[in-house]
Scaffold this active site. Structure first.
Site, short mmCIF file in Angstrom:
data_model
loop_
_atom_site.label_atom_id
_atom_site.label_comp_id
_atom_site.label_asym_id
_atom_site.label_seq_id
_atom_site.Cartn_x
_atom_site.Cartn_y
_atom_site.Cartn_z
N CYS A 34 7.78 -9.97 -9.10
CA CYS A 34 7.19 -11.19 -8.50
C CYS A 34 7.77 -12.48 -9.06
O CYS A 34 8.33 -13.28 -8.32
CB CYS A 34 5.68 -11.19 -8.71
SG CYS A 34 4.86 -9.88 -7.81
N1 LIG Z 1 3.80 -5.31 -7.53
C1 LIG Z 1 3.31 -6.48 -7.91
O1 LIG Z 1 3.22 -6.81 -9.11
C2 LIG Z 1 2.81 -7.47 -6.89
C3 LIG Z 1 1.98 -8.53 -7.30
C4 LIG Z 1 1.53 -9.46 -6.36
C5 LIG Z 1 1.95 -9.32 -5.05
N2 LIG Z 1 2.77 -8.28 -4.67
C6 LIG Z 1 3.17 -8.21 -3.27
O2 LIG Z 1 2.57 -7.09 -2.65
C7 LIG Z 1 3.44 -6.55 -1.65
C8 LIG Z 1 3.63 -5.07 -1.91
O3 LIG Z 1 4.17 -4.90 -3.20
P1 LIG Z 1 4.17 -3.50 -3.96
O4 LIG Z 1 4.70 -3.80 -5.32
O5 LIG Z 1 2.86 -2.80 -3.83
O6 LIG Z 1 5.28 -2.72 -3.10
P2 LIG Z 1 5.73 -1.19 -3.21
O7 LIG Z 1 7.16 -1.16 -2.81
O8 LIG Z 1 5.33 -0.63 -4.54
O9 LIG Z 1 4.85 -0.45 -2.10
C9 LIG Z 1 4.93 -0.71 -0.74
C10 LIG Z 1 4.50 0.54 0.03
O10 LIG Z 1 4.47 0.20 1.43
C11 LIG Z 1 4.90 1.33 2.15
N3 LIG Z 1 5.29 0.90 3.50
C12 LIG Z 1 6.36 0.17 3.89
N4 LIG Z 1 6.33 -0.05 5.23
C13 LIG Z 1 5.21 0.55 5.69
C14 LIG Z 1 4.61 0.66 6.97
N5 LIG Z 1 5.17 0.11 8.05
N6 LIG Z 1 3.48 1.36 7.09
C15 LIG Z 1 2.90 1.94 5.99
N7 LIG Z 1 3.41 1.85 4.76
C16 LIG Z 1 4.55 1.15 4.61
C17 LIG Z 1 6.02 1.89 1.30
O11 LIG Z 1 6.31 3.24 1.64
C18 LIG Z 1 5.45 1.73 -0.10
O12 LIG Z 1 4.71 2.86 -0.52
C19 LIG Z 1 4.71 -7.39 -1.71
O13 LIG Z 1 4.64 -8.41 -0.77
C20 LIG Z 1 4.67 -7.99 -3.11
O14 LIG Z 1 5.36 -9.21 -3.18
C21 LIG Z 1 3.17 -7.34 -5.56
#
Ligand SMILES: NC(=O)c1ccc[n+]([C@@H]2O[C@H](COP(=O)([O-])OP(=O)(O)OC[C@H]3O[C@@H](n4cnc5c(N)ncnc54)[C@H](O)[C@@H]3O)[C@@H](O)[C@H]2O)c1
Length: 440
Positions: free
Chosen positions: A275
């Protein structure tokens, strides 16, 4: 939770954020359907196994037995629930802005499934998006696919980004400082607020607003926090070059000013992770597109980029060319195996390019770093093995276990950018190099 308060919730995207959210909701008594295109994540949830590594997640899944299920079939998840969280990736693009492609793809499937459903449904976007996305691409994708009017008695839409730190996700979700809700209409916001209230173990402030203000707020929080980090690192570099100066003494006093505060005002090394590094870039792109000035975001970013140089310079000054250097810490922070944009990995790459023999270790991230460090560093199973041959050892990630390293007493030097090592425990023959601070 009484059965009339229990909601039916789907969580689309069972990754680092989505899996803990699904488990937290199910643990307090809601009926939760996780949905992911990745069959591995779905299978794990259905077998009661955490699909990602995160403290407490396994326990929360175990405590949710029967209330947490998962599927790869969007129609199944949507038809069985009334509230849907979308937490899919929003990767950074070449220019630094975030792509909405995964959200639009997910919302298209959500909307198509909603066509067959009667009754009110709330869709919540938790992924981080560029300001302006909700009122354009995202709203349009959902309205078009569902054929329903957003903000009507059929369908509500909220933007509800999370302010969590990996390694502390569940605790952060239960004890947020505040909840940020961008809402299409009061009914949507009321429902989401009541849902969060059922999960929170504290009484956070709820900041409810329109989409654009919520989008700007989300990105501003991270850019402000990283500005504090870069500010402290700027002070650390200054202190490093002034005899007798100690960045901890300075930041402790500076942070006592209630206008400033001590949190994240710690001179050490740069920030990494999925992030922080990308949010300043996105903020700067947003400002540039608007013809506004994003100078602080740009400066924060460029100070951060200098931090690996700072470590390389100090190591180079104290280490013979081609000698062995042990890099301790590959995760971008303690308590997570996440190595995205990690300072430890960047440092290994730079040291290797300069001809050093690099050994690396991390308590959790060794396996996650293996591919990136192939041909660059030898990954050691234990910290003791990593530092055995090293002329210089550097603690990059302040894991607790690195504060009590056992050295064999050889003629080594320890670089400690976080100041976590008790210098009294260091064998006499060893040199201690605290970056920007006095030995403690
Ligand atoms: N990880 C962090 O620390 C954090 C913190 C704040 C915000 N975010 C935000 O949260 C969002 C997700 O981050 P994350 O770290 O959980 O990502 P991640 O990559 O760990 O997980 C995303 C998941 O979404 C799934 N996916 C993708 N397309 C899909 C679809 N069409 N239908 C169903 N599932 C689908 C993927 O298979 C994956 O399991 C991002 O926008 C990120 O910027 C993350």
């Amino acid at each position: 939770m009484s059965s009339e308060n229990a909601k039916k919730i789907s969580v689309v995207g069972l990754g680092k954020l989505g899996a803990p959210l699904a488990a937290v909701m199910a643990q307090v008594g809601h009926e939760v359907w996780g949905m992911d295109l990745n069959p591995e994540a779905v299978k794990k949830i259905n077998e009661g196994i955490a699909p990602v590594q995160e403290p407490q997640l396994q326990d929360f899944i175990a405590q949710s037995a029967g209330r947490l299920k998962a599927t790869c079939d969007m129609a199944e998840a949507i038809s069985a629930t009334d509230i849907t969280f979308v937490i899919v990736p929003t990767p950074s693009q070449q220019d630094g802005s975030f792509s909405n492609d995964y959200i639009v793809a997910a919302l298209t499937a959500v909307g198509e499934s909603l066509r067959a459903k009667t009754g009110y449904h709330l869709v919540v976007i938790s992924s981080t998006v560029m300001p302006g996305s909700m009122d354009s691409e995202i709203l349009e994708a959902l309205a078009h696919a569902s054929g329903k009017v957003i903000g009507s008695s059929d369908l509500g839409l909220c933007y509800n980004p999370e302010f969590i730190a990996l390694g502390n996700v569940i605790n952060n979700m239960q004890h947020p400082d505040f909840l940020l809700i961008g809402e299409s209409d009061p009914r949507a916001g009321d429902l989401l607020e009541s849902l969060h209230a059922s999960v929170c173990q504290n009484t956070p402030a709820y900041h409810r607003m329109n989409f654009i203000n919520a989008e700007i707020t989300k990105i501003s929080v991270n850019t402000y926090v990283t500005t504090k980090i870069s500010y402290a690192n700027m002070l650390a570099e200054v202190c490093e070059n002034l005899p007798g100066a100690d960045v901890d003494v300075v930041t402790d006093a500076v942070g006592s000013d209630s206008r400033i505060g001590k949190k994240y005002l710690k001179g050490a090394i740069g920030y990494g992770g999925p992030c922080f590094p990308r949010d300043n870039k996105a903020f700067a792109v947003m400002a540039e597109r608007l013809g506004a000035a994003g100078d602080i975001a740009v400066a924060t970013d460029s100070i951060n980029d200098r931090q690996v140089d700072r470590m390389v310079n100090i190591i180079g000054k104290h280490t013979a060319k081609g000698a062995c250097v042990a890099v301790l810490g590959l995760a971008y922070k303690p308590d997570t195996p996440e190595v995205e944009q990690s300072q430890g990995i960047q440092l290994c790459e730079r040291l290797k390019a300069l001809g050093f023999d690099v050994y690396a270790h991390d308590p959790q991230a060794n396996g996650y770093a293996a591919q990136q460090l192939d041909g660059i560093a030898t990954i050691a199973d234990t910290s003791t093995a990593a530092l055995a041959r090293a002329e210089t050892v550097i603690i990059v990630t302040p894991w607790q276990e690195y504060g009590v390293l056992e050295f064999s007493g050889g003629n080594q030097r320890l670089v400690d950018p976080w100041g976590i090592f008790d210098v009294a425990q260091l064998p006499e023959a060893m040199a201690y190099i605290p970056m920007g601070r006095m030995a403690k």
